[in-house]
Each structure stands twice: as structure tokens, then as C-alpha cells.
Design a protein around this motif. Structure first.
Motif, PDB file in Angstrom:
ATOM      1  N   GLU A  92       6.840  -3.976   6.197  1.00  0.00           N
ATOM      2  CA  GLU A  92       8.102  -3.719   5.505  1.00  0.00           C
ATOM      3  C   GLU A  92       7.880  -2.442   4.704  1.00  0.00           C
ATOM      4  N   TYR A  93       8.778  -1.490   4.854  1.00  0.00           N
ATOM      5  CA  TYR A  93       8.641  -0.211   4.185  1.00  0.00           C
ATOM      6  C   TYR A  93       9.647  -0.111   3.041  1.00  0.00           C
ATOM      7  N   TYR A  94       9.148   0.333   1.898  1.00  0.00           N
ATOM      8  CA  TYR A  94       9.950   0.435   0.694  1.00  0.00           C
ATOM      9  C   TYR A  94       9.929   1.863   0.158  1.00  0.00           C
ATOM     10  N   CYS A  95      11.050   2.286  -0.390  1.00  0.00           N
ATOM     11  CA  CYS A  95      11.047   3.552  -1.104  1.00  0.00           C
ATOM     12  C   CYS A  95      11.087   3.263  -2.606  1.00  0.00           C
ATOM     13  N   ALA A  96      10.590   4.205  -3.370  1.00  0.00           N
ATOM     14  CA  ALA A  96      10.507   4.036  -4.810  1.00  0.00           C
ATOM     15  C   ALA A  96      10.684   5.385  -5.492  1.00  0.00           C
ATOM     16  N   ALA A  97      11.160   5.349  -6.733  1.00  0.00           N
ATOM     17  CA  ALA A  97      11.446   6.556  -7.498  1.00  0.00           C
ATOM     18  C   ALA A  97      10.604   6.601  -8.764  1.00  0.00           C
ATOM     19  N   ASP A  98       9.998   7.743  -9.010  1.00  0.00           N
ATOM     20  CA  ASP A  98       9.119   7.941 -10.167  1.00  0.00           C
ATOM     21  C   ASP A  98       9.665   9.057 -11.042  1.00  0.00           C
ATOM     22  N   ARG A  99      10.118   8.685 -12.241  1.00  0.00           N
ATOM     23  CA  ARG A  99      10.692   9.673 -13.157  1.00  0.00           C
ATOM     24  C   ARG A  99       9.634  10.662 -13.635  1.00  0.00           C
ATOM     25  N   GLY A 100       8.391  10.253 -13.576  1.00  0.00           N
ATOM     26  CA  GLY A 100       7.331  11.150 -14.009  1.00  0.00           C
ATOM     27  C   GLY A 100       7.235  12.397 -13.157  1.00  0.00           C
ATOM     28  N   GLY A 101       7.721  12.282 -11.922  1.00  0.00           N
ATOM     29  CA  GLY A 101       7.802  13.467 -11.090  1.00  0.00           C
ATOM     30  C   GLY A 101       6.534  13.849 -10.365  1.00  0.00           C
ATOM     31  N   ALA A 102       5.416  13.264 -10.748  1.00  0.00           N
ATOM     32  CA  ALA A 102       4.157  13.633 -10.115  1.00  0.00           C
ATOM     33  C   ALA A 102       3.985  12.883  -8.798  1.00  0.00           C
ATOM     34  N   THR A 103       3.136  13.405  -7.956  1.00  0.00           N
ATOM     35  CA  THR A 103       2.931  12.773  -6.656  1.00  0.00           C
ATOM     36  C   THR A 103       1.833  11.726  -6.767  1.00  0.00           C
ATOM     37  N   THR A 104       2.189  10.619  -7.382  1.00  0.00           N
ATOM     38  CA  THR A 104       1.211   9.565  -7.582  1.00  0.00           C
ATOM     39  C   THR A 104       1.265   8.527  -6.465  1.00  0.00           C
ATOM     40  N   ASN A 105       0.113   7.946  -6.189  1.00  0.00           N
ATOM     41  CA  ASN A 105       0.046   6.883  -5.192  1.00  0.00           C
ATOM     42  C   ASN A 105      -0.073   5.507  -5.844  1.00  0.00           C
ATOM     43  N   VAL A 106       0.129   5.462  -7.146  1.00  0.00           N
ATOM     44  CA  VAL A 106      -0.017   4.220  -7.901  1.00  0.00           C
ATOM     45  C   VAL A 106       1.336   3.557  -8.061  1.00  0.00           C
ATOM     46  N   GLY A 107       1.474   2.368  -7.543  1.00  0.00           N
ATOM     47  CA  GLY A 107       2.753   1.705  -7.511  1.00  0.00           C
ATOM     48  C   GLY A 107       3.396   1.480  -8.871  1.00  0.00           C
ATOM     49  N   GLU A 161       0.825  -1.202   0.000  1.00  0.00           N
ATOM     50  CA  GLU A 161       0.000   0.000   0.000  1.00  0.00           C
ATOM     51  C   GLU A 161       0.860   1.254   0.000  1.00  0.00           C
ATOM     52  N   PHE A 162       0.301   2.277  -0.578  1.00  0.00           N
ATOM     53  CA  PHE A 162       0.942   3.577  -0.644  1.00  0.00           C
ATOM     54  C   PHE A 162       0.958   4.214   0.737  1.00  0.00           C
ATOM     55  N   VAL A 163       2.067   4.906   1.045  1.00  0.00           N
ATOM     56  CA  VAL A 163       2.185   5.613   2.311  1.00  0.00           C
ATOM     57  C   VAL A 163       2.293   7.126   2.084  1.00  0.00           C
ATOM     58  N   ALA A 164       3.295   7.515   1.295  1.00  0.00           N
ATOM     59  CA  ALA A 164       3.518   8.945   1.081  1.00  0.00           C
ATOM     60  C   ALA A 164       4.387   9.133  -0.154  1.00  0.00           C
ATOM     61  N   VAL A 165       4.306  10.325  -0.718  1.00  0.00           N
ATOM     62  CA  VAL A 165       5.135  10.667  -1.877  1.00  0.00           C
ATOM     63  C   VAL A 165       5.470  12.150  -1.801  1.00  0.00           C
ATOM     64  N   ILE A 166       6.632  12.471  -2.353  1.00  0.00           N
ATOM     65  CA  ILE A 166       7.075  13.861  -2.411  1.00  0.00           C
ATOM     66  C   ILE A 166       7.556  14.151  -3.823  1.00  0.00           C
ATOM     67  N   SER A 167       7.216  15.303  -4.329  1.00  0.00           N
ATOM     68  CA  SER A 167       7.610  15.671  -5.682  1.00  0.00           C
ATOM     69  C   SER A 167       9.103  15.907  -5.780  1.00  0.00           C
ATOM     70  N   TRP A 168       9.603  16.034  -6.999  1.00  0.00           N
ATOM     71  CA  TRP A 168      11.043  16.169  -7.220  1.00  0.00           C
ATOM     72  C   TRP A 168      11.622  17.368  -6.487  1.00  0.00           C
ATOM     73  N   SER A 169      10.842  18.421  -6.380  1.00  0.00           N
ATOM     74  CA  SER A 169      11.342  19.638  -5.744  1.00  0.00           C
ATOM     75  C   SER A 169      11.087  19.658  -4.245  1.00  0.00           C
ATOM     76  N   GLY A 170      10.228  18.757  -3.803  1.00  0.00           N
ATOM     77  CA  GLY A 170       9.828  18.791  -2.409  1.00  0.00           C
ATOM     78  C   GLY A 170       8.659  19.710  -2.140  1.00  0.00           C
ATOM     79  N   GLY A 171       8.170  20.360  -3.171  1.00  0.00           N
ATOM     80  CA  GLY A 171       7.111  21.332  -2.991  1.00  0.00           C
ATOM     81  C   GLY A 171       5.725  20.748  -2.863  1.00  0.00           C
ATOM     82  N   SER A 172       5.591  19.481  -3.194  1.00  0.00           N
ATOM     83  CA  SER A 172       4.286  18.840  -3.130  1.00  0.00           C
ATOM     84  C   SER A 172       4.406  17.482  -2.451  1.00  0.00           C
ATOM     85  N   THR A 173       3.490  17.201  -1.571  1.00  0.00           N
ATOM     86  CA  THR A 173       3.466  15.909  -0.893  1.00  0.00           C
ATOM     87  C   THR A 173       2.044  15.357  -0.896  1.00  0.00           C
TER      88      THR A 173
END
Length: 123
Positions: free
Chosen positions: A92-107, A45-57
Motif C-alpha cells: 500500500e503506497y501512501y503520500c505524506a506532506a512535511d511542512r519542514g520542507g526538507a527531504t527527510t526519510n523519517v516518517g 518504509e520510506f520510498v521517496a521524497v521531493i523538496s518543496w521546490s522540486g529541486g531536491s529528491t
């Protein structure tokens, strides 16, 4: 590309914990960074996401107000500050990287995933 999550452990309900995820092999500042978790017998399940700049969560409702995601692009690291931990945060907590840059909750949007770090909350 490597994403290494660390900082997990065994804590009591109500305690705090900070997870970190160190990234290498990618232009970290171009990626949105997310945290996901998976408990035994449950789907990821999704927990949290932050945009590339940190300006959006963005946060899952279950952690909103208790968890805070942040990043340090100079250190290629994303953090998850977890306060007021509950038994149901055990996973178990995982981090992930999204090149799209948007704050998506979709794995499946995420391009890279790291190994997880276990968080166990006891009563």
C-alpha cells in the motif's frame, strides 16, 4: 488537509505504473512531499521524497534508479513514476506532506498523511 493517492493497480513484474497524490487544504508549494509504502506484515518504509521546490529528491536504495518522484505545484500534485516493478514492490503506497520542507526519510517528520493506494506486482 486532504491527501489522496491514486493510480495503484495490479501489474506484472517489469511493468510500469504512475501514482499520483492530489493535495488540498494546505499551501502545497511549502511542503516537501514523500511517498511511503507498507506491505502486509511489514513496517511502513520510506520510498521517496521531493523538496518543496522540486529541486531536491531522495530515494530508498531499493527503488533508486527505478522510481522517480516529481511534483506539479500548479496542480497541487506529487507523482511517483515506478518502472521495472518487482514482486517486492507490492504494498500500500501512501503520500505524506512535511511542512519542514526538507527531504527527510523519517516518517514522524511528516505532518499529514493520505489514504493509500494499493500496488500489486505479480509474476
Amino acid at each position: 488537509v486532504q491527501l489522496q493517492a491514486y493510480g495503484g493497480g495490479l501489474v506484472q513484474a517489469g511493468d510500469s505504473l504512475r501514482l499520483s497524490c492530489a493535495a488540498s487544504g494546505l499551501r502545497f508549494s511549502l511542503y516537501a512531499m514523500g511517498w511511503f509504502r507498507q506491505a502486509p506484515g511489514k513496517e511502513r518504509e520510506f520510498v521517496a521524497v521531493i523538496s518543496w521546490s522540486g529541486g531536491s529528491t531522495r530515494y530508498a536504495d531499493s527503488v533508486k534508479g527505478r522510481f522517480t518522484i516529481s511534483r506539479d505545484n500548479a496542480k497541487n500534485t506529487v507523482y511517483l513514476q515506478m518502472n521495472s516493478l518487482k514482486l517486492e514492490d507490492t504494498a500500500e503506497y501512501y503520500c505524506a506532506a512535511d511542512r519542514g520542507g526538507a527531504t527527510t526519510n523519517v516518517g514522524w517528520h511528516y505532518d499529514y498523511w493520505g489514504l493509500g493506494t494499493q500496488v500489486t506486482v505479480s509474476s
